[in-house]
Design a protein around this motif. Sequence first.
Motif: not given
Length: 456
Positions: A116-123, A128-139
Amino acid sequence: MATPHHGHHEHRGHGRHQEAAHDHGHRHVDEDMLSVEEAYRQIMACFSPLETEEKPILECLGQTLAVEVRSPLSLPPLANSGMDGYAVRREDIAGASEQAPVNLRVIGLVAAGQVPDRSVEPGTAIRIMTGAPVPPGADTVVPFEETDEISRRNTGRPLSDIDIQADLPLGCNVRPAGEDVQAGELVLEAGTVIRPSEMGVLASLGLERARVTRRPLVSVLSTGDELASLGEQLAGGKIYDSNTFSVAASVVAAGGIPKILGIARDNLDDMHRKLEEVADSDLLVTSAGVSKGDYDVVKDVLTERGDINFWSVRMRPAKPLAFGMLRGDSVRGTGRPIPLMGLPGNPVSAMVAFEMFARPAIRMMLGRQRLARPMVEGVLTGPIYNTDGRRVYARVEVEKRDGVYYANPTGPQGSNILTSMSRANALAICPEDLPRKEAGERVDIIMLDWNEEVDI
Ligand code: AMP
Ligand code: MG
């Protein structure tokens, strides 16, 4: 050390005389006979696991790991998504439902194999596809079925934002890093057998090679003037040499590598010549020429070149059995002593003796911890007769009906009747101290296979 199959039968305290008195079925009982357990014990004392070898994992199928395997990495290496959907912050979707969806701005896409090249910010959310790394910020990952994605696609609306229609618990559909394996963790213990699943585990750790106990090389020698090789015309009282093939196949099925020496005729020269070829073997398995009344060529040669015992084992089939060591000074090439097992000649006897004594020896050399076949208890559907105080291993076909194993005798039980062995998938035991087992009685059963095709 494991013990041979002797069943769960309780041996009662009474002795042979008493037994003989109430059992007219028993004929002569040979007191010189060795029990199956004693023969097994003496044989197994001569075997231990062989040396180890390291090779590509795919070549190790069926072999035993010689060393433990610790993981060089965590699995999964990164937290990743278990579903196709949207990576979000759980606190953003609190209380979301179909009636009251939460709208998030979609700021990117991450597929399996991408970082992932960016983070999930509020809002916001990231597709995302199965097996893909979860981006920073997302949980948390919301599966696309719990969003209005499909209706947007169907109505041509853009996917630049998305309605989340469910409130999911924190961490839902996220597979944490190290969930399966932590770096440094003990994953496979020494002694583990490499099956397809272990193959997969080794590969998932990125291990190209494994260290395993090597397979034993087992020389197979048939003896007898009456034997014809396949391809020859049968004439003059000859029969085809089947033992070479059933024994070699049993070696393969047990995990060994057969080396076929062919047929030695019942003369001294031929026997001596064949024994010149055994160097490098971990075991020599011969057949025929070892029973009490036999013409003595095999015995003479083995006695001259080895310390071999000629036994009568208290079992049917397969009473005659030879076992001992070929002396190193008679093994050309290596000078290494070689264990020798002389199976009886009758085709079923040879197979049953192999099963009881050679197979566990091969498995011991392979480094197996479990040497014995699985046993079940079942109900006999036809009698097993025991005429002379030996443990009878009857050929049966086991089937399971209504949760009960039934052992169906497969026909004539003569030690030359190979077809009844072929119809069998198990051996049912009549203990040595019982004159018979009747239809309807419970028996201990050694499972040779579970009616699956052998594919090795
Ligand atoms: P023996 O132990 O030499 O008395 O042999 C017992 C019986 O097994 C005889 O009927 C032999 O013909 C038979 N037999 C011995 N060797 C083989 C073999 N390699 N293949 C098939 N039958 C055999
Ligand atoms: Mg013979």
